[in-house]
Design a protein around this motif. Structure first.
Motif, mmCIF file in Angstrom:
data_model
loop_
_atom_site.group_PDB
_atom_site.id
_atom_site.type_symbol
_atom_site.label_atom_id
_atom_site.label_comp_id
_atom_site.label_asym_id
_atom_site.label_seq_id
_atom_site.Cartn_x
_atom_site.Cartn_y
_atom_site.Cartn_z
ATOM 1 N N SER A 23 39.252 39.195 37.352
ATOM 2 C CA SER A 23 39.489 38.658 38.348
ATOM 3 C C SER A 23 39.635 39.469 39.542
ATOM 4 O O SER A 23 39.581 41.147 39.328
ATOM 5 C CB SER A 23 40.674 38.134 37.612
ATOM 6 N N LEU A 31 45.466 43.252 40.535
ATOM 7 C CA LEU A 31 46.548 42.962 40.694
ATOM 8 C C LEU A 31 47.378 44.551 40.016
ATOM 9 O O LEU A 31 46.905 45.178 39.494
ATOM 10 C CB LEU A 31 46.763 42.436 39.821
ATOM 11 N N GLY A 32 48.542 44.507 40.548
ATOM 12 C CA GLY A 32 48.810 45.660 40.565
ATOM 13 C C GLY A 32 50.082 45.340 38.758
ATOM 14 O O GLY A 32 49.363 44.591 38.291
ATOM 15 N N GLU A 36 52.307 42.310 38.701
ATOM 16 C CA GLU A 36 51.935 41.707 38.513
ATOM 17 C C GLU A 36 51.423 40.814 37.286
ATOM 18 O O GLU A 36 50.910 40.015 36.165
ATOM 19 C CB GLU A 36 50.397 40.967 39.345
ATOM 20 N N HIS A 37 50.519 42.178 36.299
ATOM 21 C CA HIS A 37 50.177 41.889 34.937
ATOM 22 C C HIS A 37 51.246 41.403 34.005
ATOM 23 O O HIS A 37 50.491 40.951 32.880
ATOM 24 C CB HIS A 37 48.927 43.183 34.671
ATOM 25 N N ALA A 58 52.388 38.045 34.519
ATOM 26 C CA ALA A 58 51.436 37.414 34.097
ATOM 27 C C ALA A 58 52.076 37.606 32.251
ATOM 28 O O ALA A 58 51.455 36.331 31.513
ATOM 29 C CB ALA A 58 50.062 37.227 34.436
ATOM 30 N N GLU A 70 46.683 40.626 29.539
ATOM 31 C CA GLU A 70 47.891 40.999 30.664
ATOM 32 C C GLU A 70 48.288 41.893 30.146
ATOM 33 O O GLU A 70 48.368 43.073 31.315
ATOM 34 C CB GLU A 70 48.302 39.781 31.244
ATOM 35 N N ARG A 92 45.861 44.740 30.376
ATOM 36 C CA ARG A 92 45.371 45.021 31.442
ATOM 37 C C ARG A 92 46.394 45.740 32.179
ATOM 38 O O ARG A 92 46.579 46.810 33.586
ATOM 39 C CB ARG A 92 45.161 44.493 32.387
ATOM 40 N N ARG A 123 46.407 49.073 34.126
ATOM 41 C CA ARG A 123 46.776 49.561 35.404
ATOM 42 C C ARG A 123 47.716 50.313 35.808
ATOM 43 O O ARG A 123 47.567 51.397 37.371
ATOM 44 C CB ARG A 123 47.355 48.315 36.403
#
Length: 229
Positions: free
Chosen positions: A113, A116-117, A120-121, A124, A140, A143, A147
């Protein structure tokens, strides 16, 4: 008997028998019979082409099984045992390998997607975990790990990077966590591309790795473990 008398006698014999003698050559007779048998009325109940093909297939399978039964130790019983063993081995192999993975496409990258920071991951991941969606939670959380490493400049920001690539690259900077990073990437691949489902234990393992990485000290290039300041 000859002459007119012979002819008359022959006519009397024909009238007496009520039939006309037929003397048809063999080949024309065969062709006539074939032509007669080709008439539709004789083939109304014949099987259609599909039925005939199926009959041939079943006959071939029956002959094959019969041959295998004769060759197998123990006859029919031995053949059944061999078939069961083969089915068990194939099932075990498919379970071990999982669903064949598709060739990697751009959409299969770690971040499918928009950008995202880390927070945010992680949010989620926690939402999925709270709902018992462990596969999505693992995705998530992985990710979030990558990140976070990018935001800490321990990984270069590179679109299209896969989980395996991220784990390998991060393992060079964080060698103490290299094995756990590869295991987390494998869990991500299993649920994303392998068709498998994660459980709570898998998610908690990846979560613990995320927390430990936050406190881990990177081994920068040129720095040896235990080197003096």
């Amino acid at each position: 008997m000859s002459g007119a008398g012979g002819t008359a006698a022959a006519e009397l014999l024909v009238r007496a028998s009520g039939e006309i003698p037929v003397d048809t050559p063999r080949v024309p007779a065969r062709e006539a019979a074939r032509h007669e048998l080709s008439r539709p009325m004789y083939h109304e109940n014949d099987p259609n082409p599909l039925q005939r093909a199926l009959d041939h297939v079943w006959t071939w399978i029956g002959d094959l099984l019969s041959t295998a039964s004769d060759a197998a130790p123990g006859g029919s019983v031995g053949l059944v045992v061999l078939v069961v063993i083969v089915i068990v081995l194939i099932t075990a192999l498919l379970w071990r390998l999982g669903t064949p993975q598709r060739p990697l496409r751009a959409a299969d990258a770690l971040f499918g997607s928009g950008p995202l920071g880390t927070g945010e991951h992680r949010a989620a991941a926690e939402a999925h975990a709270a709902a018992g969606r462990w596969s999505e939670a693992v995705q998530e959380r992985m990710r979030a790990i990558v990140r976070s490493l990018e935001e800490r400049a321990l990984l270069d920001v590179r679109p299209g990077r896969t989980a395996d690539e991220a784990a390998t690259e991060a393992g060079r900077t964080l060698p103490a966590q290299a094995t756990r990073l590869r295991a987390a990437a494998r869990a991500f691949d299993d649920v994303t591309y392998g068709g498998r489902s994660a459980d709570q234990e898998t998610y908690l393992t990846v979560l613990a790795l995320d927390l430990d990485l936050e406190a881990a000290t990177p081994q920068l290039s040129g720095t040896l473990p235990g080197a003096a300041e």
